[in-house]
Design a protein around this motif. Sequence first.
Motif, PDB file in Angstrom:
ATOM      1  N   ILE A 135      11.722  13.209   8.956  1.00  0.00           N
ATOM      2  CA  ILE A 135      11.473  11.821   9.565  1.00  0.00           C
ATOM      3  C   ILE A 135      12.736  10.941   9.980  1.00  0.00           C
ATOM      4  CG2 ILE A 135      10.123   9.834   9.467  1.00  0.00           C
ATOM      5  CD1 ILE A 135       8.501  11.267   7.586  1.00  0.00           C
ATOM      6  N   LYS A 136      12.654  10.681  11.365  1.00  0.00           N
ATOM      7  CA  LYS A 136      13.673   9.875  12.023  1.00  0.00           C
ATOM      8  C   LYS A 136      13.351   8.511  12.026  1.00  0.00           C
ATOM      9  CE  LYS A 136      14.175  12.438  15.821  1.00  0.00           C
ATOM     10  NZ  LYS A 136      12.501  12.935  15.941  1.00  0.00           N
ATOM     11  N   ASP A 137      14.142   7.433  12.213  1.00  0.00           N
ATOM     12  CA  ASP A 137      14.083   6.190  12.376  1.00  0.00           C
ATOM     13  C   ASP A 137      13.096   6.089  13.715  1.00  0.00           C
ATOM     14  OD1 ASP A 137      14.255   3.363  11.971  1.00  0.00           O
ATOM     15  OD2 ASP A 137      15.743   3.308  13.438  1.00  0.00           O
ATOM     16  N   GLY A 138      11.961   5.229  13.483  1.00  0.00           N
ATOM     17  CA  GLY A 138      11.299   5.238  14.924  1.00  0.00           C
ATOM     18  C   GLY A 138      10.006   6.213  15.102  1.00  0.00           C
ATOM     19  N   ASP A 139      10.065   7.142  14.271  1.00  0.00           N
ATOM     20  CA  ASP A 139       8.832   8.066  14.065  1.00  0.00           C
ATOM     21  C   ASP A 139       7.679   7.381  13.778  1.00  0.00           C
ATOM     22  OD1 ASP A 139      10.485  10.123  14.896  1.00  0.00           O
ATOM     23  OD2 ASP A 139      10.355  11.113  12.913  1.00  0.00           O
ATOM     24  N   ILE A 140       6.651   7.933  14.309  1.00  0.00           N
ATOM     25  CA  ILE A 140       5.169   7.364  14.031  1.00  0.00           C
ATOM     26  C   ILE A 140       4.684   8.356  12.993  1.00  0.00           C
ATOM     27  CG2 ILE A 140       3.006   6.460  14.762  1.00  0.00           C
ATOM     28  CD1 ILE A 140       5.542   4.527  15.356  1.00  0.00           C
ATOM     29  N   VAL A 141       4.059   7.829  11.844  1.00  0.00           N
ATOM     30  CA  VAL A 141       3.426   8.656  11.008  1.00  0.00           C
ATOM     31  C   VAL A 141       1.996   8.148  10.712  1.00  0.00           C
ATOM     32  CG1 VAL A 141       5.731   9.654  10.045  1.00  0.00           C
ATOM     33  CG2 VAL A 141       4.601   7.688   9.108  1.00  0.00           C
ATOM     34  N   ASN A 142       1.329   8.957   9.821  1.00  0.00           N
ATOM     35  CA  ASN A 142       0.142   8.811   8.987  1.00  0.00           C
ATOM     36  C   ASN A 142       0.135   8.546   7.687  1.00  0.00           C
ATOM     37  OD1 ASN A 142      -1.569   8.558  11.716  1.00  0.00           O
ATOM     38  ND2 ASN A 142      -1.131  10.838  11.570  1.00  0.00           N
ATOM     39  N   ILE A 143      -0.528   7.772   7.116  1.00  0.00           N
ATOM     40  CA  ILE A 143      -0.530   7.481   5.631  1.00  0.00           C
ATOM     41  C   ILE A 143      -2.228   7.521   5.009  1.00  0.00           C
ATOM     42  CG2 ILE A 143      -0.182   5.896   3.692  1.00  0.00           C
ATOM     43  CD1 ILE A 143       2.473   6.908   4.979  1.00  0.00           C
ATOM     44  N   LYS A 144      -2.179   8.463   4.038  1.00  0.00           N
ATOM     45  CA  LYS A 144      -3.553   8.654   3.710  1.00  0.00           C
ATOM     46  C   LYS A 144      -3.549   8.157   2.390  1.00  0.00           C
ATOM     47  CE  LYS A 144      -6.835  12.511   2.342  1.00  0.00           C
ATOM     48  NZ  LYS A 144      -6.848  14.003   1.986  1.00  0.00           N
ATOM     49  N   THR A 145      -4.734   7.119   2.001  1.00  0.00           N
ATOM     50  CA  THR A 145      -4.876   6.593   0.570  1.00  0.00           C
ATOM     51  C   THR A 145      -5.857   7.810  -0.118  1.00  0.00           C
ATOM     52  OG1 THR A 145      -6.477   5.395   1.105  1.00  0.00           O
ATOM     53  CG2 THR A 145      -4.481   4.580   1.340  1.00  0.00           C
ATOM     54  N   GLU A 146      -6.212   7.526  -1.334  1.00  0.00           N
ATOM     55  CA  GLU A 146      -7.082   8.091  -2.095  1.00  0.00           C
ATOM     56  C   GLU A 146      -7.995   6.979  -2.761  1.00  0.00           C
ATOM     57  OE1 GLU A 146      -5.127  10.462  -5.002  1.00  0.00           O
ATOM     58  OE2 GLU A 146      -3.985  11.640  -3.490  1.00  0.00           O
ATOM     59  N   GLY A 147      -9.141   7.615  -3.378  1.00  0.00           N
ATOM     60  CA  GLY A 147     -10.095   6.838  -4.005  1.00  0.00           C
ATOM     61  C   GLY A 147     -11.414   6.539  -3.272  1.00  0.00           C
ATOM     62  N   VAL A 148     -12.469   5.836  -3.836  1.00  0.00           N
ATOM     63  CA  VAL A 148     -13.571   5.634  -3.386  1.00  0.00           C
ATOM     64  C   VAL A 148     -13.660   4.986  -1.699  1.00  0.00           C
ATOM     65  CG1 VAL A 148     -14.790   5.577  -5.476  1.00  0.00           C
ATOM     66  CG2 VAL A 148     -14.172   3.506  -4.464  1.00  0.00           C
ATOM     67  N   ARG A 149     -12.612   4.099  -1.595  1.00  0.00           N
ATOM     68  CA  ARG A 149     -12.266   3.494  -0.333  1.00  0.00           C
ATOM     69  C   ARG A 149     -11.130   4.077   0.546  1.00  0.00           C
ATOM     70  NH1 ARG A 149     -13.127  -2.824  -0.241  1.00  0.00           N
ATOM     71  NH2 ARG A 149     -14.089  -2.090   1.641  1.00  0.00           N
ATOM     72  N   ALA A 150     -10.962   5.565   0.200  1.00  0.00           N
ATOM     73  CA  ALA A 150      -9.680   6.090   1.004  1.00  0.00           C
ATOM     74  C   ALA A 150      -9.937   5.737   2.621  1.00  0.00           C
ATOM     75  CB  ALA A 150      -9.945   7.693   0.538  1.00  0.00           C
ATOM     76  N   VAL A 151      -8.810   5.765   3.074  1.00  0.00           N
ATOM     77  CA  VAL A 151      -8.618   5.729   4.644  1.00  0.00           C
ATOM     78  C   VAL A 151      -7.327   6.316   5.068  1.00  0.00           C
ATOM     79  CG1 VAL A 151      -9.799   3.309   4.428  1.00  0.00           C
ATOM     80  CG2 VAL A 151      -7.110   3.386   4.300  1.00  0.00           C
ATOM     81  N   ILE A 152      -7.345   6.398   6.354  1.00  0.00           N
ATOM     82  CA  ILE A 152      -6.020   6.998   6.827  1.00  0.00           C
ATOM     83  C   ILE A 152      -5.426   5.806   7.714  1.00  0.00           C
ATOM     84  CG2 ILE A 152      -4.809   8.560   8.397  1.00  0.00           C
ATOM     85  CD1 ILE A 152      -6.762  10.684   7.361  1.00  0.00           C
ATOM     86  N   PHE A 153      -4.250   5.460   7.317  1.00  0.00           N
ATOM     87  CA  PHE A 153      -3.680   4.507   8.333  1.00  0.00           C
ATOM     88  C   PHE A 153      -2.913   5.120   9.420  1.00  0.00           C
ATOM     89  CE2 PHE A 153      -3.602   1.907   4.222  1.00  0.00           C
ATOM     90  CZ  PHE A 153      -4.609   1.089   4.671  1.00  0.00           C
ATOM     91  N   LYS A 154      -3.124   4.948  10.511  1.00  0.00           N
ATOM     92  CA  LYS A 154      -2.397   5.617  11.585  1.00  0.00           C
ATOM     93  C   LYS A 154      -1.316   4.710  12.263  1.00  0.00           C
ATOM     94  CE  LYS A 154      -5.211   8.467  13.973  1.00  0.00           C
ATOM     95  NZ  LYS A 154      -5.973   8.994  14.922  1.00  0.00           N
ATOM     96  N   ASN A 155      -0.548   5.113  13.109  1.00  0.00           N
ATOM     97  CA  ASN A 155       0.292   4.240  13.826  1.00  0.00           C
ATOM     98  C   ASN A 155       1.128   3.545  12.853  1.00  0.00           C
ATOM     99  OD1 ASN A 155      -0.607   4.868  16.316  1.00  0.00           O
ATOM    100  ND2 ASN A 155      -2.330   3.174  15.940  1.00  0.00           N
TER     101      ASN A 155
END
Length: 194
Positions: A135-155
């Motif tokens: 991963i380079k500085d300035g890249d855009i990635v996604n973050i996935k959480t776990e659990g009953v309220r799991a989400v994917i944070f985009k951008n």
Amino acid sequence: MTIKLPIGLSNRHIHLSQEDLNILFGENYQLTKAKALSQPGQYACDERVDIVGPKGTLKGVRVLGPVRKKTQVEISISDSFKLGVEPVVRNSGDIEGSPGAKIIGPKGELELKEGVIVAARHVHLHTSDGEKFGIKDGDIVNIKTEGVRAVIFKNVLARVGDTHALEVHVDIEEGNAAGVKNGDLVELIKEEVI
């Protein structure tokens, strides 16, 4: 390879320039370090100020150090409604054209013309972590959480550099909505998620 990172929730706070710090707290004022934050050299201070908008006031907003070139207020979307300012989501430091507010300190007050933002979610990676994960500085990635309220944070903006420590930053509202707390492990996903 699954990449797990710790997450940190950011509450409302303010970064001050030395000039504005002097107006609010007195000439040649030095910030008082209360506790170190996860990013090297960053710290929460004992000092607090009130932020006043057209509709309301946020009392006792914590100052974070060290001082910066420009003053910047970071709030949540709910805070923007209370203040009566447009909720502008921006990367830290990108304050041009953002709303302003009145800042009240113990020794003075000032009218901030711009600088009130809702901080965009981002991930800090040390240079060695960026190399390891591709991963380079300035890249855009996604973050996935776990659990009953799991989400994917985009951008999620990647900030890669020698002064960064590995941690995802979201604001307190995003974290609460996803059911995560400080230090929980989340998954970094490099490819676009549909």
